[in-house]
Motif scaffolding. Structure first.
Motif, PDB file in Angstrom:
ATOM      1  N   SER A  80       1.453   5.110  76.561  1.00  6.13           N
ATOM      2  CA  SER A  80       2.781   5.068  77.166  1.00  6.13           C
ATOM      3  C   SER A  80       3.558   6.328  76.791  1.00  6.13           C
ATOM      4  CB  SER A  80       3.529   3.834  76.658  1.00  6.13           C
ATOM      5  OG  SER A  80       4.887   3.908  77.008  1.00  6.13           O
ATOM      6  N   ASP A  81       4.425   6.767  77.678  1.00 10.03           N
ATOM      7  CA  ASP A  81       5.303   7.898  77.378  1.00 10.03           C
ATOM      8  C   ASP A  81       6.549   7.466  76.610  1.00 10.03           C
ATOM      9  OD1 ASP A  81       3.615   9.667  78.640  1.00 10.03           O
ATOM     10  OD2 ASP A  81       4.720   9.647  80.530  1.00 10.03           O
ATOM     11  N   ALA A  82       6.668   6.172  76.319  1.00  6.44           N
ATOM     12  CA  ALA A  82       7.872   5.648  75.684  1.00  6.44           C
ATOM     13  C   ALA A  82       7.942   5.919  74.191  1.00  6.44           C
ATOM     14  CB  ALA A  82       7.973   4.145  75.930  1.00  6.44           C
ATOM     15  N   GLY A  83       6.824   6.246  73.541  1.00  3.71           N
ATOM     16  CA  GLY A  83       6.847   6.445  72.098  1.00  3.71           C
ATOM     17  C   GLY A  83       6.912   5.111  71.380  1.00  3.71           C
ATOM     18  N   ALA A  84       7.408   5.126  70.164  1.00  8.05           N
ATOM     19  CA  ALA A  84       7.479   3.915  69.349  1.00  8.05           C
ATOM     20  C   ALA A  84       8.749   3.133  69.665  1.00  8.05           C
ATOM     21  CB  ALA A  84       7.450   4.277  67.871  1.00  8.05           C
ATOM     22  N   SER A  85       8.675   1.819  69.489  1.00  9.82           N
ATOM     23  CA  SER A  85       9.858   0.969  69.591  1.00  9.82           C
ATOM     24  C   SER A  85       9.872   0.064  68.363  1.00  9.82           C
ATOM     25  CB  SER A  85       9.849   0.152  70.882  1.00  9.82           C
ATOM     26  OG  SER A  85       8.751  -0.736  70.911  1.00  9.82           O
ATOM     27  N   TYR A  86      11.031  -0.482  68.052  1.00 10.85           N
ATOM     28  CA  TYR A  86      11.203  -1.288  66.849  1.00 10.85           C
ATOM     29  C   TYR A  86      11.886  -2.601  67.195  1.00 10.85           C
ATOM     30  CZ  TYR A  86      10.405   3.231  64.699  1.00 10.85           C
ATOM     31  OH  TYR A  86       9.860   4.438  64.345  1.00 10.85           O
ATOM     32  N   GLN A  87      11.548  -3.650  66.428  1.00  8.85           N
ATOM     33  CA  GLN A  87      12.229  -4.940  66.527  1.00  8.85           C
ATOM     34  C   GLN A  87      12.425  -5.479  65.117  1.00  8.85           C
ATOM     35  OE1 GLN A  87       9.920  -7.481  69.209  1.00  8.85           O
ATOM     36  NE2 GLN A  87      11.732  -7.552  70.486  1.00  8.85           N
ATOM     37  N   PRO A  88      13.598  -6.095  64.852  1.00 10.85           N
ATOM     38  CA  PRO A  88      13.793  -6.710  63.542  1.00 10.85           C
ATOM     39  C   PRO A  88      12.903  -7.944  63.398  1.00 10.85           C
ATOM     40  CG  PRO A  88      15.709  -7.075  64.956  1.00 10.85           C
ATOM     41  CD  PRO A  88      14.760  -6.220  65.723  1.00 10.85           C
ATOM     42  N   VAL A  89      12.374  -8.136  62.190  1.00 17.13           N
ATOM     43  CA  VAL A  89      11.522  -9.292  61.904  1.00 17.13           C
ATOM     44  C   VAL A  89      11.882  -9.865  60.538  1.00 17.13           C
ATOM     45  CG1 VAL A  89       9.568  -8.508  63.314  1.00 17.13           C
ATOM     46  CG2 VAL A  89       9.668  -7.862  60.910  1.00 17.13           C
ATOM     47  N   GLY A  90      11.589 -11.138  60.373  1.00 11.32           N
ATOM     48  CA  GLY A  90      11.756 -11.775  59.069  1.00 11.32           C
ATOM     49  C   GLY A  90      13.191 -12.136  58.755  1.00 11.32           C
ATOM     50  N   ASP A  91      13.379 -12.452  57.485  1.00  8.02           N
ATOM     51  CA  ASP A  91      14.685 -12.890  56.999  1.00  8.02           C
ATOM     52  C   ASP A  91      15.571 -11.700  56.631  1.00  8.02           C
ATOM     53  OD1 ASP A  91      13.906 -15.590  57.174  1.00  8.02           O
ATOM     54  OD2 ASP A  91      13.018 -15.520  55.163  1.00  8.02           O
ATOM     55  N   LEU A  92      16.867 -11.943  56.634  1.00  4.15           N
ATOM     56  CA  LEU A  92      17.806 -10.927  56.165  1.00  4.15           C
ATOM     57  C   LEU A  92      17.604 -10.701  54.670  1.00  4.15           C
ATOM     58  CD1 LEU A  92      21.042 -12.027  58.040  1.00  4.15           C
ATOM     59  CD2 LEU A  92      19.759  -9.910  58.408  1.00  4.15           C
ATOM     60  N   LYS A  93      17.731  -9.457  54.255  1.00  2.00           N
ATOM     61  CA  LYS A  93      17.623  -9.073  52.852  1.00  2.00           C
ATOM     62  C   LYS A  93      18.854  -8.270  52.488  1.00  2.00           C
ATOM     63  CE  LYS A  93      12.616  -8.623  53.143  1.00  2.00           C
ATOM     64  NZ  LYS A  93      11.490  -7.698  53.079  1.00  2.00           N
ATOM     65  N   THR A  94      19.199  -8.286  51.217  1.00  2.00           N
ATOM     66  CA  THR A  94      20.316  -7.491  50.728  1.00  2.00           C
ATOM     67  C   THR A  94      19.775  -6.300  49.960  1.00  2.00           C
ATOM     68  OG1 THR A  94      21.729  -9.438  50.570  1.00  2.00           O
ATOM     69  CG2 THR A  94      22.405  -7.489  49.314  1.00  2.00           C
ATOM     70  N   TYR A  95      20.182  -5.122  50.382  1.00  2.00           N
ATOM     71  CA  TYR A  95      19.841  -3.872  49.701  1.00  2.00           C
ATOM     72  C   TYR A  95      21.130  -3.295  49.140  1.00  2.00           C
ATOM     73  CZ  TYR A  95      15.603  -4.138  52.556  1.00  2.00           C
ATOM     74  OH  TYR A  95      14.438  -4.552  53.149  1.00  2.00           O
ATOM     75  N   SER A  96      21.052  -2.702  47.972  1.00  2.00           N
ATOM     76  CA  SER A  96      22.216  -2.006  47.440  1.00  2.00           C
ATOM     77  C   SER A  96      21.988  -0.505  47.590  1.00  2.00           C
ATOM     78  CB  SER A  96      22.466  -2.386  45.981  1.00  2.00           C
ATOM     79  OG  SER A  96      21.348  -2.044  45.183  1.00  2.00           O
ATOM     80  N   ILE A  97      23.057   0.242  47.507  1.00  2.00           N
ATOM     81  CA  ILE A  97      22.988   1.694  47.601  1.00  2.00           C
ATOM     82  C   ILE A  97      22.829   2.229  46.180  1.00  2.00           C
ATOM     83  CG2 ILE A  97      24.224   3.766  48.336  1.00  2.00           C
ATOM     84  CD1 ILE A  97      23.345   1.856  50.624  1.00  2.00           C
ATOM     85  N   ALA A  98      21.863   3.118  45.981  1.00  2.00           N
ATOM     86  CA  ALA A  98      21.550   3.611  44.633  1.00  2.00           C
ATOM     87  C   ALA A  98      22.758   4.256  43.962  1.00  2.00           C
ATOM     88  CB  ALA A  98      20.374   4.580  44.684  1.00  2.00           C
ATOM     89  N   SER A  99      23.517   5.070  44.692  1.00  2.00           N
ATOM     90  CA  SER A  99      24.715   5.700  44.129  1.00  2.00           C
ATOM     91  C   SER A  99      25.588   6.214  45.261  1.00  2.00           C
ATOM     92  CB  SER A  99      24.332   6.870  43.208  1.00  2.00           C
ATOM     93  OG  SER A  99      23.925   7.994  43.969  1.00  2.00           O
ATOM     94  N   GLY A 100      26.768   6.632  44.935  1.00  2.00           N
ATOM     95  CA  GLY A 100      27.659   7.220  45.925  1.00  2.00           C
ATOM     96  C   GLY A 100      27.120   8.521  46.488  1.00  2.00           C
ATOM     97  N   ASP A 101      26.209   9.159  45.744  1.00  2.00           N
ATOM     98  CA  ASP A 101      25.602  10.416  46.178  1.00  2.00           C
ATOM     99  C   ASP A 101      24.335  10.224  47.006  1.00  2.00           C
ATOM    100  OD1 ASP A 101      27.563  11.944  44.913  1.00  2.00           O
ATOM    101  OD2 ASP A 101      26.467  11.926  43.014  1.00  2.00           O
ATOM    102  N   THR A 102      23.957   8.971  47.277  1.00  2.00           N
ATOM    103  CA  THR A 102      22.764   8.707  48.083  1.00  2.00           C
ATOM    104  C   THR A 102      22.902   9.383  49.440  1.00  2.00           C
ATOM    105  OG1 THR A 102      22.330   6.611  46.978  1.00  2.00           O
ATOM    106  CG2 THR A 102      21.401   6.874  49.185  1.00  2.00           C
TER     107      THR A 102
END
Length: 189
Positions: free
Chosen positions: A94-116
């Motif tokens: 396909s000429d469309a390239g990659a596509s993405y879909q969300p899967v699974g449960d929601l997870k919580t990620y934190s940000i490593a630092s303000g400088d991330t």
């Protein structure tokens, strides 16, 4: 197709799909789940020139230690990203390239630092912008993921989303304790 600078390109085997999330199963074409596919940047710029350009039929792969997530919202004084893993689908015919879909449960990620480092796509400027989490990167992520302020700590007025590009898919590097150490918004349609 133009994709994030964090992605390198390799060819998929015919009919191959690649799961960039953690153990998700293939999701059908549910209209309630966002999906995205790589698309070209309409206004290429010097800052976007580091991005890789795929030939039709190429399937991007992630750098080691990275994965793609779909951001639902940002909460907790702008330091928690609530997201699902994203599964990549790629058909090299396909000429469309990659596509993405969300899967699974929601997870919580934190940000490593303000400088991330948080690289976002500015729709107004038509290019990627390298910011820090504290220097506007996470504010952009929050505005674009939850423009009506309906999340956990919502209640804000509707946000100006005129600078938001797409479907809230991000290439992230995640360190210990689910801390995001780098975040790059992916071009999508």
């Amino acid at each position: 197709m133009l994709v994030s600078a964090a992605l390198t390109l390799t060819a998929c085997q015919p009919g191959e799909t690649d799961d960039t999330g953690a153990g998700g199963s293939r999701v059908g074409g549910s209209s309630s789940s966002p999906s995205a596919s790589a698309s070209p940047n309409p206004n290429p710029s010097p800052s976007a020139s580091a991005s890789a350009v795929a030939d039709p039929g190429s399937c991007p792969t992630l750098a080691e230690g990275h994965k793609v997530i779909w951001v639902k919202n940002v909460e907790g004084a702008m330091n928690n990203v609530i997201a699902k893993d994203a599964k990549r689908y790629c058909d090299p015919k396909s000429d469309a390239g990659a596509s993405y879909q969300p899967v699974g449960d929601l997870k919580t990620y934190s940000i490593a630092s303000g400088d991330t480092k948080v690289t976002v796509i500015s729709k107004k400027e038509g290019k990627q912008k390298a910011l820090t989490a504290q220097g506007g990167g996470i504010a952009h992520v929050k505005t674009c993921a939850d423009p009506n302020g309906t999340s956990y700590d919502g209640g804000q007025a509707s946000a100006d989303t005129s600078d938001c590009w797409g479907m809230n898919f991000y290439d992230v590097a995640v360190g210990a304790d689910n801390k995001i150490t780098e975040m790059t918004e992916l071009y999508s349609s």
